[in-house]
Design a protein around this motif. Structure first.
Motif, short mmCIF file in Angstrom:
data_model
loop_
_atom_site.label_atom_id
_atom_site.label_comp_id
_atom_site.label_asym_id
_atom_site.label_seq_id
_atom_site.Cartn_x
_atom_site.Cartn_y
_atom_site.Cartn_z
N LYS A 1 0.80 -1.14 0.01
CA LYS A 1 0.04 0.07 -0.07
C LYS A 1 0.92 1.27 0.02
O LYS A 1 0.38 2.29 -0.70
CB LYS A 1 -0.96 -0.29 1.18
CG LYS A 1 -1.77 -1.15 1.23
CD LYS A 1 -2.58 -1.11 2.57
CE LYS A 1 -3.70 -2.38 2.71
NZ LYS A 1 -4.43 -2.42 4.01
N GLN A 2 1.96 1.19 0.64
CA GLN A 2 2.65 2.60 0.92
C GLN A 2 4.07 2.57 0.00
O GLN A 2 4.72 3.42 0.29
CB GLN A 2 3.25 2.40 2.48
CG GLN A 2 2.09 2.75 3.37
CD GLN A 2 2.64 2.96 4.63
OE1 GLN A 2 3.67 2.63 5.14
NE2 GLN A 2 1.81 3.07 5.75
N LYS A 3 4.12 1.60 -0.66
CA LYS A 3 5.02 1.35 -1.56
C LYS A 3 6.42 1.45 -0.72
O LYS A 3 7.21 2.25 -1.28
CB LYS A 3 5.12 2.16 -2.70
CG LYS A 3 3.80 2.26 -3.54
CD LYS A 3 3.94 3.28 -4.69
CE LYS A 3 2.51 3.04 -5.52
NZ LYS A 3 2.60 3.98 -6.77
N LEU A 4 6.71 0.70 -0.05
CA LEU A 4 7.79 0.50 1.00
C LEU A 4 8.86 0.00 0.47
O LEU A 4 8.92 -0.95 -0.04
CB LEU A 4 7.14 -0.13 2.37
CG LEU A 4 8.18 -0.17 3.59
CD1 LEU A 4 8.48 0.99 4.02
CD2 LEU A 4 7.68 -1.00 4.61
N LEU A 5 10.10 0.60 0.89
CA LEU A 5 11.39 0.24 0.42
C LEU A 5 12.19 0.12 1.70
O LEU A 5 12.28 1.05 2.11
CB LEU A 5 11.76 0.88 -0.70
CG LEU A 5 13.15 0.33 -1.23
CD1 LEU A 5 13.12 -0.73 -1.69
CD2 LEU A 5 13.81 1.60 -2.31
N LEU A 6 12.49 -0.93 2.20
CA LEU A 6 13.41 -1.04 3.31
C LEU A 6 14.83 -1.52 3.21
O LEU A 6 14.90 -2.69 2.68
CB LEU A 6 12.49 -2.08 4.47
CG LEU A 6 13.20 -2.14 5.89
CD1 LEU A 6 13.70 -0.72 6.68
CD2 LEU A 6 12.50 -3.07 6.71
N ASN B 1 14.20 3.65 5.52
CA ASN B 1 12.91 3.26 5.09
C ASN B 1 12.24 4.33 4.07
O ASN B 1 11.91 5.57 4.67
CB ASN B 1 11.98 3.33 6.49
CG ASN B 1 10.69 2.68 6.27
OD1 ASN B 1 10.35 2.51 5.22
ND2 ASN B 1 9.98 2.50 7.31
N THR B 2 11.76 3.89 2.97
CA THR B 2 11.29 4.86 2.23
C THR B 2 9.96 4.38 1.87
O THR B 2 9.81 3.38 1.29
CB THR B 2 12.04 4.92 0.74
OG1 THR B 2 13.37 5.45 1.05
CG2 THR B 2 11.49 5.92 -0.05
N ARG B 3 8.96 5.42 1.81
CA ARG B 3 7.45 4.98 1.46
C ARG B 3 7.01 6.29 0.77
O ARG B 3 7.28 7.42 0.84
CB ARG B 3 6.90 4.86 2.90
CG ARG B 3 6.28 6.08 3.65
CD ARG B 3 5.76 5.72 4.86
NE ARG B 3 6.51 4.80 5.64
CZ ARG B 3 6.04 3.99 6.75
NH1 ARG B 3 4.81 4.18 6.90
NH2 ARG B 3 6.89 3.50 7.41
N THR B 4 6.07 5.82 -0.20
CA THR B 4 5.28 6.81 -1.04
C THR B 4 4.00 7.04 -0.45
O THR B 4 3.08 6.35 -0.49
CB THR B 4 5.42 6.60 -2.46
OG1 THR B 4 6.64 6.11 -2.81
CG2 THR B 4 4.49 7.45 -3.14
N ALA B 5 3.75 8.31 0.31
CA ALA B 5 2.60 8.64 0.77
C ALA B 5 1.71 9.43 -0.10
O ALA B 5 2.32 10.18 -1.09
CB ALA B 5 2.90 9.70 1.99
N PRO B 6 0.42 9.40 -0.25
CA PRO B 6 -0.30 10.07 -0.97
C PRO B 6 -0.41 11.47 -0.78
O PRO B 6 -0.26 11.90 0.31
CB PRO B 6 -1.89 9.46 -0.84
CG PRO B 6 -1.74 8.88 0.71
CD PRO B 6 -0.39 8.51 0.59
N ALA B 7 -0.55 12.25 -1.85
CA ALA B 7 -0.32 13.88 -1.61
C ALA B 7 -1.52 14.40 -0.91
O ALA B 7 -2.66 13.69 -1.25
CB ALA B 7 -0.16 14.33 -3.21
N LYS B 8 -1.32 15.52 -0.37
CA LYS B 8 -2.42 16.10 0.17
C LYS B 8 -3.11 16.91 -0.68
O LYS B 8 -2.50 17.62 -1.53
CB LYS B 8 -1.97 16.97 1.41
CG LYS B 8 -1.39 15.77 2.61
CD LYS B 8 -1.05 16.98 3.69
CE LYS B 8 -0.52 15.98 4.56
NZ LYS B 8 0.19 16.82 5.85
#
Length: 276
Positions: free
Chosen positions: A197-202, A229-236
């Motif tokens: 969901k968060q397109k997580l890259l650990l 830890n890199t994640r892609t959060a949806p834009a506000k």
């Protein structure tokens, strides 16, 4: 030596003649000593008024007589010693020493046996001492092997890419065994759940490690690591592009490894109280 014996025999003969002369009745002729009829025998007789044994010795024989007398005294002492040894008390002393010998030998045997048992016990305790069994202190090649295996395993099982989640499953099957599999599932449950969901890259990178112990096919390694830890959060605002959030953290844990089928695998994960 023959001259000395001759002088001693002559003294004895002179003493015997003087004694007979003193005890002979008046008027009776005194028996002459053999050899007194030869010329010059007066020189061999003691002078008038001298003691029977006071016979002047020829020059050069006094020291020989003294040496012979000393030798005779030493011989007499040795004979007395031998006689004393042959007496009943001497035989009893030898018998007592003979009886004490087996006792002394038995005592020595007991003492040596006790020392051997003590030495064996000490050697066994040294072998059982963990510090003595720890080959990490002596086997440099094996220590390097364990250290490399721990580094590779930690970096693999604590890294995750949302684009290839199966890579984490392969790392678990390759590097973990036993209780460590269950521990890892609990520790990364949130990563597996939120990753897609968060397109997580650990990404986990081991910065330092130290082998604490190697005991046969078991080892314990202390590991220090940095995590990104890199994640892609949806834009506000709905119409803006997504934003990447990156965080960094440091981690420290101890891993217990076992060697199975020629490969070192992590059998236990110890977070050192970080999760408690």
């Amino acid at each position: 030596m023959s001259t000395t014996r001759h002088l001693v025999n002559r003294r004895r003969r002179l003493a015997t003649t003087a004694a007979r002369t003193a005890t002979a009745p008046a008027g009776e002729p005194t028996a002459e000593r053999p050899g007194t009829d030869r010329p010059g025998h007066e020189a061999e007789l003691p002078p008038p008024g001298s003691a029977p044994g006071d016979v002047p010795e020829p020059d050069g024989t006094a020291s020989a007589a003294a040496e012979d007398t000393g030798t005779g005294e030493r011989t007499a002492d040795a004979a007395d010693t031998a006689d004393a040894t042959d007496t009943p008390s001497g035989k009893a002393s030898r018998s007592a020493r003979t009886r004490r010998l087996p006792v002394i030998l038995c005592l020595l045997t007991v003492l040596l046996g006790g020392f051997a048992a003590y030495a064996a016990t000490q050697a066994s305790s040294l072998r059982d001492d963990p510090a003595t069994r720890n080959t990490a202190l002596t086997d440099i090649a094996r220590t390097s092997e364990v250290k490399g295996a721990a580094t590779q395993a930690v970096e693999a099982v604590f890294s995750y890419d949302f684009a290839d989640p199966e890579a984490l499953d392969r790392a678990v099957r390759t590097h973990l065994t036993g209780e460590a599999v269950r521990q890892h599932t609990t520790m990364l449950a949130a990563v597996r759940d939120q990753g897609p969901k968060q397109k997580l890259l650990l990404t986990t990178t081991v910065t330092e490690s130290g082998v604490e112990r190697i005991d046969g096919d078991r080892a314990r390694v202390l590991v220090y690591a940095d995590q990104s830890n890199t994640r892609t959060a949806p834009a506000k605002g709905g119409d803006k592009a997504a934003e990447d959030e990156r965080t960094y953290a440091a981690a420290m844990l101890a891993v217990d490894l076992v060697r199975t089928d020629g490969t070192w695998r992590i059998a236990n994960l110890d977070t050192l109280g970080a999760g408690s």
